[in-house]
Design an enzyme around this catalytic site. Structure first.
Site, PDB file in Angstrom:
ATOM      1  N   HIS A 279      15.753   3.111  38.557  1.00  0.00           N
ATOM      2  CA  HIS A 279      16.260   4.034  37.538  1.00  0.00           C
ATOM      3  C   HIS A 279      17.479   4.743  38.096  1.00  0.00           C
ATOM      4  CE1 HIS A 279      16.387   7.217  34.533  1.00  0.00           C
ATOM      5  NE2 HIS A 279      15.682   6.402  33.790  1.00  0.00           N
TER       6      HIS A 279
ATOM      7  N   ASP B  61       9.482   1.687  31.277  1.00  0.00           N
ATOM      8  CA  ASP B  61       9.349   0.438  30.526  1.00  0.00           C
ATOM      9  C   ASP B  61       8.419  -0.564  31.174  1.00  0.00           C
ATOM     10  OD1 ASP B  61      10.886   1.061  28.365  1.00  0.00           O
ATOM     11  OD2 ASP B  61      12.733   0.691  29.468  1.00  0.00           O
TER      12      ASP B  61
HETATM   13  N1  ACO Z   1      15.431  -5.362  41.118  1.00  0.00           N
HETATM   14  C1  ACO Z   1      16.071  -5.679  42.271  1.00  0.00           C
HETATM   15  N2  ACO Z   1      17.061  -4.946  42.829  1.00  0.00           N
HETATM   16  C2  ACO Z   1      17.433  -3.823  42.174  1.00  0.00           C
HETATM   17  C3  ACO Z   1      16.803  -3.428  40.967  1.00  0.00           C
HETATM   18  C4  ACO Z   1      15.766  -4.234  40.459  1.00  0.00           C
HETATM   19  N3  ACO Z   1      15.151  -3.892  39.326  1.00  0.00           N
HETATM   20  N4  ACO Z   1      17.368  -2.275  40.542  1.00  0.00           N
HETATM   21  C5  ACO Z   1      18.326  -1.965  41.438  1.00  0.00           C
HETATM   22  N5  ACO Z   1      18.355  -2.905  42.439  1.00  0.00           N
HETATM   23  C6  ACO Z   1      19.214  -2.871  43.628  1.00  0.00           C
HETATM   24  C7  ACO Z   1      20.641  -3.266  43.276  1.00  0.00           C
HETATM   25  O1  ACO Z   1      20.857  -4.643  43.448  1.00  0.00           O
HETATM   26  C8  ACO Z   1      21.438  -2.423  44.236  1.00  0.00           C
HETATM   27  O2  ACO Z   1      21.415  -3.071  45.494  1.00  0.00           O
HETATM   28  P1  ACO Z   1      22.693  -2.919  46.502  1.00  0.00           P
HETATM   29  O3  ACO Z   1      22.794  -1.454  46.810  1.00  0.00           O
HETATM   30  O4  ACO Z   1      22.300  -3.765  47.670  1.00  0.00           O
HETATM   31  O5  ACO Z   1      23.874  -3.433  45.749  1.00  0.00           O
HETATM   32  C9  ACO Z   1      20.612  -1.137  44.392  1.00  0.00           C
HETATM   33  O6  ACO Z   1      19.262  -1.512  44.063  1.00  0.00           O
HETATM   34  C10 ACO Z   1      21.064  -0.024  43.452  1.00  0.00           C
HETATM   35  O7  ACO Z   1      21.090  -0.551  42.125  1.00  0.00           O
HETATM   36  P2  ACO Z   1      22.161  -0.141  41.037  1.00  0.00           P
HETATM   37  O8  ACO Z   1      22.193  -1.178  39.980  1.00  0.00           O
HETATM   38  O9  ACO Z   1      23.449   0.188  41.736  1.00  0.00           O
HETATM   39  O10 ACO Z   1      21.521   1.200  40.494  1.00  0.00           O
HETATM   40  P3  ACO Z   1      21.825   1.867  39.119  1.00  0.00           P
HETATM   41  O11 ACO Z   1      21.379   3.286  39.235  1.00  0.00           O
HETATM   42  O12 ACO Z   1      23.228   1.610  38.704  1.00  0.00           O
HETATM   43  O13 ACO Z   1      20.890   1.038  38.101  1.00  0.00           O
HETATM   44  C11 ACO Z   1      19.110   0.324  36.732  1.00  0.00           C
HETATM   45  C12 ACO Z   1      19.705   1.482  37.568  1.00  0.00           C
HETATM   46  C13 ACO Z   1      20.149  -0.222  35.742  1.00  0.00           C
HETATM   47  C14 ACO Z   1      17.923   0.878  35.931  1.00  0.00           C
HETATM   48  C15 ACO Z   1      18.653  -0.810  37.698  1.00  0.00           C
HETATM   49  O14 ACO Z   1      17.679  -0.310  38.598  1.00  0.00           O
HETATM   50  C16 ACO Z   1      18.084  -2.026  36.930  1.00  0.00           C
HETATM   51  O15 ACO Z   1      18.852  -2.904  36.534  1.00  0.00           O
HETATM   52  N6  ACO Z   1      16.730  -2.077  36.722  1.00  0.00           N
HETATM   53  C17 ACO Z   1      16.129  -3.145  35.951  1.00  0.00           C
HETATM   54  C18 ACO Z   1      16.291  -2.886  34.464  1.00  0.00           C
HETATM   55  C19 ACO Z   1      15.429  -1.746  33.940  1.00  0.00           C
HETATM   56  O16 ACO Z   1      14.239  -1.684  34.220  1.00  0.00           O
HETATM   57  N7  ACO Z   1      16.047  -0.858  33.138  1.00  0.00           N
HETATM   58  C20 ACO Z   1      15.339   0.253  32.490  1.00  0.00           C
HETATM   59  C21 ACO Z   1      15.841   1.573  32.949  1.00  0.00           C
HETATM   60  S1  ACO Z   1      14.821   2.842  32.294  1.00  0.00           S
HETATM   61  C22 ACO Z   1      15.416   3.086  30.760  1.00  0.00           C
HETATM   62  O17 ACO Z   1      16.516   2.847  30.395  1.00  0.00           O
HETATM   63  C23 ACO Z   1      14.445   3.630  29.850  1.00  0.00           C
END
Ligand code: ACO
Length: 430
Positions: free
Chosen positions: A307, A365
């Site tokens: 998140h 979610d």
């Molecule tokens: N699985 C694997 N790796 C992940 C995941 C995941 N679900 N989420 C983040 N990471 C990793 C990224 O690859 C990144 O790695 P790095 O630093 O080596 O490049 C690091 O964790 C940080 O991730 P970001 O994408 O930069 O974090 P951000 O805060 O921008 O993204 C997000 C948050 C979009 C929710 C992300 O965690 C994601 O895509 N999760 C899966 C989708 C999801 O469940 N979305 C629902 C959000 S809740 C809502 O909207 C109600």
């Protein structure tokens, strides 16, 4: 300005004092509104990772501590003691209602559930397999055509009616979209039923036989809607505020918010979680998929994990997890293997160094889709359910934004990296 200022040293050695502002709780903010005028420089923050876009009284989140409060009330207390309709009143008006206020508000929402009959004919234009989020966004956008004359944004009574209509009519639109998908006749709302009972009735009743509403299903939906009701300046809410900041018709701004919510990085994640669990299929495959999620060269991510704000745990996920147990136990559905798979995946990921180091925990979610599935709601409707809950946050934020005397059109700047000025070359010489 002394300790309440942030001093910025520019390359020429001069210092600029930027005011620091404190909210009720949460980190202070540096007010950079005067920066460009004073220094001719912009700030750069793609994705608004360190940037507050507005001032708001509605919702507070502490991502480190896992705190979520609506108007100061912890979401755990609201989930335990309140109802979605009461939370809707709270978000709209800032205070919990008295018994009379609640009864009047509840009644107002009940008597606004019907759609203009002309709106129903829109559905006939969609293909039977149109995605319900696409239909929801389109039909809500069309409300600006139906209610244009009664929408003067500077009139508080009109803002009230707008918020009531969105809250009351979205379930009717959502259910109509579902009925189109399954080829059944639209079912009209019943105003003697409460919000979630009425939604279940419109989704699952058919003219051929009586439909009995399951109280556990109604309770579970009410809880999910409370937990989804608002989440401060998330992507869809910011979209609503941004679209509305131009003075656009607010029904169109809500339609824009619905479009933003649909993305898999936001509200679309609940649908993506179920698709992912089905793809994994069996606990024996979990290791393989966890490795895929960790592989930098593989775009696969564990849906329902991570998140932008919660870096410890998502308090909504904890509450929903308990409800998922209750629903599966009481409804005796056959989705237990999927739930078992979800639980095992959660345990494996929580113990994995990659997820621990990056603070990736299950979000709201991760379990909501399991509940929807157990209630018989198809995967394509999951994000629509999210939209119904979040609609109350969208209207509360639109009202706050439009009533703010300091309000400005939202207009970010950029770091331009395209070609520098060059002369046009005639097509014959290229
Ligand atoms: N699985 C694997 N790796 C992940 C995941 C995941 N679900 N989420 C983040 N990471 C990793 C990224 O690859 C990144 O790695 P790095 O630093 O080596 O490049 C690091 O964790 C940080 O991730 P970001 O994408 O930069 O974090 P951000 O805060 O921008 O993204 C997000 C948050 C979009 C929710 C992300 O965690 C994601 O895509 N999760 C899966 C989708 C999801 O469940 N979305 C629902 C959000 S809740 C809502 O909207 C109600």
């Amino acid at each position: 300005m002394t300790e309440d200022a942030y001093r910025l040293k520019s390359p020429d050695g001069s210092e600029l004092e930027l005011p620091v502002r404190s909210g009720t709780v949460g980190p202070d903010v540096i007010d950079i509104a005067g920066l460009y005028k004073a220094q001719g420089i912009f700030t750069y923050d793609p994705g608004f990772v360190s940037t507050g876009s507005c001032e708001s009284d509605i919702t507070f989140i502490d991502g480190e501590q896992g705190i979520l409060m609506y108007r100061g009330y912890p979401v755990e207390q609201l989930a335990k003691h309140s109802s979605f309709i009461e939370v809707s009143y709270l978000l709209q008006h800032g205070e919990l209602p008295t018994a009379d206020e609640l009864s009047e508000f509840d009644n107002t929402i009940r008597v606004h559930t019907m759609l203009n009959e002309g709106m129903l004919s829109f559905f006939k234009g969609f293909r039977y397999d149109a995605h319900p989020m696409a239909m929801l966004s389109a039909i809500v956008g069309s409300m600006s055509a139906y209610y244009h004359d009664e929408m003067n944004a500077s009139n508080p009574a009109h803002r009230d009616i707008f918020a009531h209509r969105i809250l009351a009519k979205l379930p009717t639109i959502a259910a109509a979209a579902y009925k189109l998908n399954v080829g059944q006749p639209f079912i009209y709302p019943r105003n003697d039923l409460n919000y979630t009972e009425n939604l279940l009735h419109m989704l699952f009743a058919v003219p051929a036989e009586p439909y009995e509403i399951d109280p556990v299903a109604a309770e579970a939906l009410d809880l999910l809607f409370i937990l989804h009701a608002d989440h401060e300046q998330n992507c869809s809410t910011s979209t609503v505020r941004m679209a509305g900041s131009s003075g656009a018709n607010p029904y169109s701004a809500i339609a824009a918010g619905i479009a933003a919510l649909w993305g898999p990085a936001h509200g679309g994640a609940n649908e993506a979680v179920l698709n992912m669990l089905e793809e994994i299929g069996d606990v024996s495959q979990i290791g393989k998929y966890v490795e895929k999620a960790k592989d930098k060269n593989d775009p696969f991510r564990l849906m329902g994990f991570g998140h932008r704000v919660y870096k410890n745990f998502d308090p909504r996920a904890t509450i929903i997890r308990e409800m998922a147990y209750k629903v599966l136990e009481k409804l005796d559905r056959k989705d237990t293997p999927l739930f078992d798979l979800a639980q095992e995946l959660e345990q494996v990921a929580l113990k994995d160094d990659y997820f621990i180091e990056k603070n990736l925990y299950p979000n709201v979610d991760f379990y909501s889709g399991i509940i929807y599935r157990a209630l018989g709601i198809p995967t394509s409707m999951f994000t629509v359910m999210f939209a119904l809950g979040r609609s109350v946050g969208w209207t509360a934020h639109w009202r706050e934004m439009i009533a703010d005397p300091k309000g400005k059109i939202a207009r970010p700047r950029q770091l331009y990296t395209g070609p520098a000025a060059r002369d046009y070359v005639d097509v014959s010489k290229r």
